[in-house]
Enzyme design. Structure first.
Site, PDB file in Angstrom:
ATOM      1  N   HIS A  64     132.954 107.347 105.606  1.00 44.16           N
ATOM      2  CA  HIS A  64     131.561 107.004 105.918  1.00 44.16           C
ATOM      3  C   HIS A  64     130.923 106.128 104.842  1.00 44.16           C
ATOM      4  O   HIS A  64     129.792 105.665 105.014  1.00 44.16           O
ATOM      5  CB  HIS A  64     130.730 108.276 106.168  1.00 44.16           C
ATOM      6  CG  HIS A  64     130.305 109.010 104.936  1.00 44.16           C
ATOM      7  ND1 HIS A  64     130.876 110.191 104.521  1.00 44.16           N
ATOM      8  CD2 HIS A  64     129.326 108.747 104.048  1.00 44.16           C
ATOM      9  CE1 HIS A  64     130.276 110.614 103.425  1.00 44.16           C
ATOM     10  NE2 HIS A  64     129.329 109.751 103.118  1.00 44.16           N
ATOM     11  N   ASP A  72     137.353 112.180 107.121  1.00 42.45           N
ATOM     12  CA  ASP A  72     136.361 111.397 106.376  1.00 42.45           C
ATOM     13  C   ASP A  72     137.010 110.945 105.069  1.00 42.45           C
ATOM     14  O   ASP A  72     136.711 111.439 103.983  1.00 42.45           O
ATOM     15  CB  ASP A  72     135.106 112.221 106.116  1.00 42.45           C
ATOM     16  CG  ASP A  72     133.962 111.375 105.555  1.00 42.45           C
ATOM     17  OD1 ASP A  72     134.077 110.125 105.581  1.00 42.45           O
ATOM     18  OD2 ASP A  72     132.963 111.960 105.099  1.00 42.45           O
ATOM     19  N   SER A 108     128.380 110.604  97.646  1.00 39.39           N
ATOM     20  CA  SER A 108     129.376 110.553  98.719  1.00 39.39           C
ATOM     21  C   SER A 108     130.604 109.750  98.301  1.00 39.39           C
ATOM     22  O   SER A 108     130.488 108.712  97.646  1.00 39.39           O
ATOM     23  CB  SER A 108     128.773 109.911  99.967  1.00 39.39           C
ATOM     24  OG  SER A 108     127.873 110.773 100.605  1.00 39.39           O
TER      25      SER A 108
END
Length: 259
Positions: free
Chosen positions: A66, A111, A205
């Site tokens: 992502h 992910d 992230s």
């Protein structure tokens, strides 16, 4: 009983880490020499880092799917945004690899992204790789998170230096009780410190969850606001993808992730 208590305490709105804008909440500034493998990802138009990543060798970076973006720039050997290190380097992606040759991923699966740099980086005082895991972490393990993400949430305060914190690997059932919509099994790790506001946030992230000196997890998603009521975070379980990672790096670019 504990799981039920946590479920009642932690009534949360789910959000991907990129939506909740995570940085390390409850941490302290990392030592300048403890994160030579930590990389920062952003675009030229961004005023702050979009994501982080982990250097695996001179040509490859591991991060979250992502975190993909156009016009990505990758900073290596960075500590203080305002005061660059002499050995700091900047690269751009030459190739990007996803589990299914596209960006199909979920909150509990795939992910993960590998980035091949446009040119190798030389190792130095502030640039060095981190090892892939030789085994999965056990529940209760003390692990390290780090990044330039927000240190406060929802009113994000983004630092000029990376922050670090220690958190624990929790049983997956704790995250299932917290979030409710997770499947019975997933290729993710649940980590945090129950009832304490310490964890990842906006900007973290894609960064590493480090256990025993190895990259065991990738910051994937968490609660919104970050670490609300001590909610744990979810991390891509790197051990489950080591064969795919080694295959891609070894030149088998058609390799697929585990189902």
């Amino acid at each position: 009983v504990l799981i039920r208590v946590l479920a009642n305490l932690l009534l949360l709105q789910l959000s991907y880490a990129q939506e909740s804008s995570e940085l390390v909440i409850g941490g302290d500034e990392c030592d300048i020499n403890e994160h030579p493998f930590l990389v920062a990802l952003h675009t030229a138009r961004s005023k702050r880092f979009h994501c982080a990543g982990t250097l695996l060798n001179k040509e490859w970076v591991l991060t979250a799917a992502h975190c993909d973006m156009e016009n990505m720039q990758i900073y290596l050997g960075l500590h203080n945004i305002s005061r660059p290190n002499q050995d700091q380097k900047r690269r751009v992606p030459k190739q990007k690899f996803f589990c299914l040759s596209n960006k199909t991923y979920t909150r509990w699966d795939k992910d993960i992204m590998l980035i091949k740099l446009n040119s190798p980086v030389p190792y130095s005082t502030h640039i060095a790789p981190l090892s892939l895991p030789s085994s999965p972490p056990i529940v209760g393990s003390v692990c390290r998170i780090m990044g330039w993400g927000a240190t406060k949430s929802p009113n994000e305060n983004v630092p000029h230096v990376p922050h670090c914190a220690n958190i624990n690997i929790l049983h997956y059932s704790v995250c299932r009780a917290t979030y409710g919509r997770l499947p019975a099994k997933s290729r993710t790790l649940c980590a945090g410190i129950p009832r304490r506001r310490i964890g990842s946030c906006l900007g973290d992230s894609g960064g590493p969850l480090i256990c025993n000196g190895q990259v065991e997890g990738i910051v994937s998603w968490a609660s919104k606001p970050c670490v609300h009521n001590g909610a744990p975070g979810m991390y891509t379980k790197v051990y489950d993808y080591t064969d795919w990672i080694r295959s891609i790096i070894g030149g088998n670019t058609s390799a697929t992730c585990p189902l």
